[in-house]
Design an enzyme around this catalytic site. Structure first.
Site, mmCIF file in Angstrom:
data_model
loop_
_atom_site.group_PDB
_atom_site.id
_atom_site.type_symbol
_atom_site.label_atom_id
_atom_site.label_comp_id
_atom_site.label_asym_id
_atom_site.label_seq_id
_atom_site.Cartn_x
_atom_site.Cartn_y
_atom_site.Cartn_z
ATOM 1 N N ILE A 39 0.827 -1.215 0.000
ATOM 2 C CA ILE A 39 0.000 0.000 0.000
ATOM 3 C C ILE A 39 0.863 1.267 0.000
ATOM 4 O O ILE A 39 0.429 2.317 -0.444
ATOM 5 C CB ILE A 39 -0.996 -0.040 1.183
ATOM 6 C CG1 ILE A 39 -2.139 0.928 0.957
ATOM 7 C CG2 ILE A 39 -0.305 0.157 2.513
ATOM 8 C CD1 ILE A 39 -3.382 0.632 1.764
ATOM 9 N N ASN A 98 11.481 -8.613 7.141
ATOM 10 C CA ASN A 98 11.726 -7.962 8.423
ATOM 11 C C ASN A 98 11.188 -8.865 9.523
ATOM 12 O O ASN A 98 10.083 -9.406 9.394
ATOM 13 C CB ASN A 98 11.029 -6.604 8.476
ATOM 14 C CG ASN A 98 11.514 -5.668 7.391
ATOM 15 O OD1 ASN A 98 12.667 -5.699 6.994
ATOM 16 N ND2 ASN A 98 10.624 -4.840 6.900
ATOM 17 N N GLY A 104 12.383 -4.319 12.144
ATOM 18 C CA GLY A 104 11.508 -3.441 11.375
ATOM 19 C C GLY A 104 10.181 -4.055 10.986
ATOM 20 O O GLY A 104 9.485 -3.525 10.120
ATOM 21 N N HIS A 111 5.888 -11.985 6.072
ATOM 22 C CA HIS A 111 5.713 -11.494 4.707
ATOM 23 C C HIS A 111 7.064 -11.187 4.069
ATOM 24 O O HIS A 111 7.980 -10.719 4.726
ATOM 25 C CB HIS A 111 4.783 -10.269 4.652
ATOM 26 C CG HIS A 111 5.172 -9.134 5.550
ATOM 27 N ND1 HIS A 111 4.987 -9.163 6.923
ATOM 28 C CD2 HIS A 111 5.709 -7.918 5.283
ATOM 29 C CE1 HIS A 111 5.397 -8.022 7.446
ATOM 30 N NE2 HIS A 111 5.854 -7.247 6.473
ATOM 31 N N LEU A 112 7.142 -11.503 2.786
ATOM 32 C CA LEU A 112 8.326 -11.198 1.990
ATOM 33 C C LEU A 112 8.030 -9.949 1.170
ATOM 34 O O LEU A 112 7.030 -9.916 0.442
ATOM 35 C CB LEU A 112 8.642 -12.347 1.008
ATOM 36 C CG LEU A 112 9.358 -13.597 1.501
ATOM 37 C CD1 LEU A 112 8.575 -14.297 2.600
ATOM 38 C CD2 LEU A 112 9.602 -14.546 0.340
#
Length: 124
Positions: A39, A98, A104, A111-112
């Site tokens: 997004i 992360n 982070g 998730h990649l």
């Protein structure tokens, strides 16, 4: 402690995106993997790849998750090219995961990030 049998967390935004409860710009979907555009893209091409089952982070992976992660890593180059990344070796992309607050990670569903595309303003 962490139960992989509970594959869906109704409080998790990425679980809800994978189920279609929250709209996203889908890049790819199969039985195990969902990919969608970030997004807030940090590059001309920037999408996320997630397992459909809820795994909080890399720190939560077990040996049993290796085939799933292997599939995701093998799928990343194909999706990167389809989404407009330029081919190797002159083109390319980054795959970033992360993990945890210090790593982070903002959404606690593994998730990649796949990021690439021509970025002429970057210097190396």
């Amino acid at each position: 402690m962490h139960d992989h049998a509970s594959h869906y967390d109704s409080n998790c935004i990425f679980c809800r995106i994978a189920k279609g409860e929250i709209p996203s710009r889908k890049v790819y979907e199969d039985d195990e993997v969902f990919a969608f555009h970030d997004i807030n893209p940090a590059a001309p091409v920037h999408f996320l790849m997630i397992p459909k089952k809820h795994i909080a982070s890399m720190a939560h992976l077990s040996e049993a998750d290796a085939p799933l992660l292997g599939r995701m890593m093998a799928l990343a180059p194909k999706l990167a090219l389809e989404q407009g990344c330029n081919p190797y070796p002159a083109g390319g992309y980054r795959v970033v995961v992360n993990t945890g607050v210090e790593g982070g990670q903002e959404v606690h569903h593994l998730h990649l990030h796949v990021m690439g595309g021509a970025r002429p303003w970057l210097k190396g």
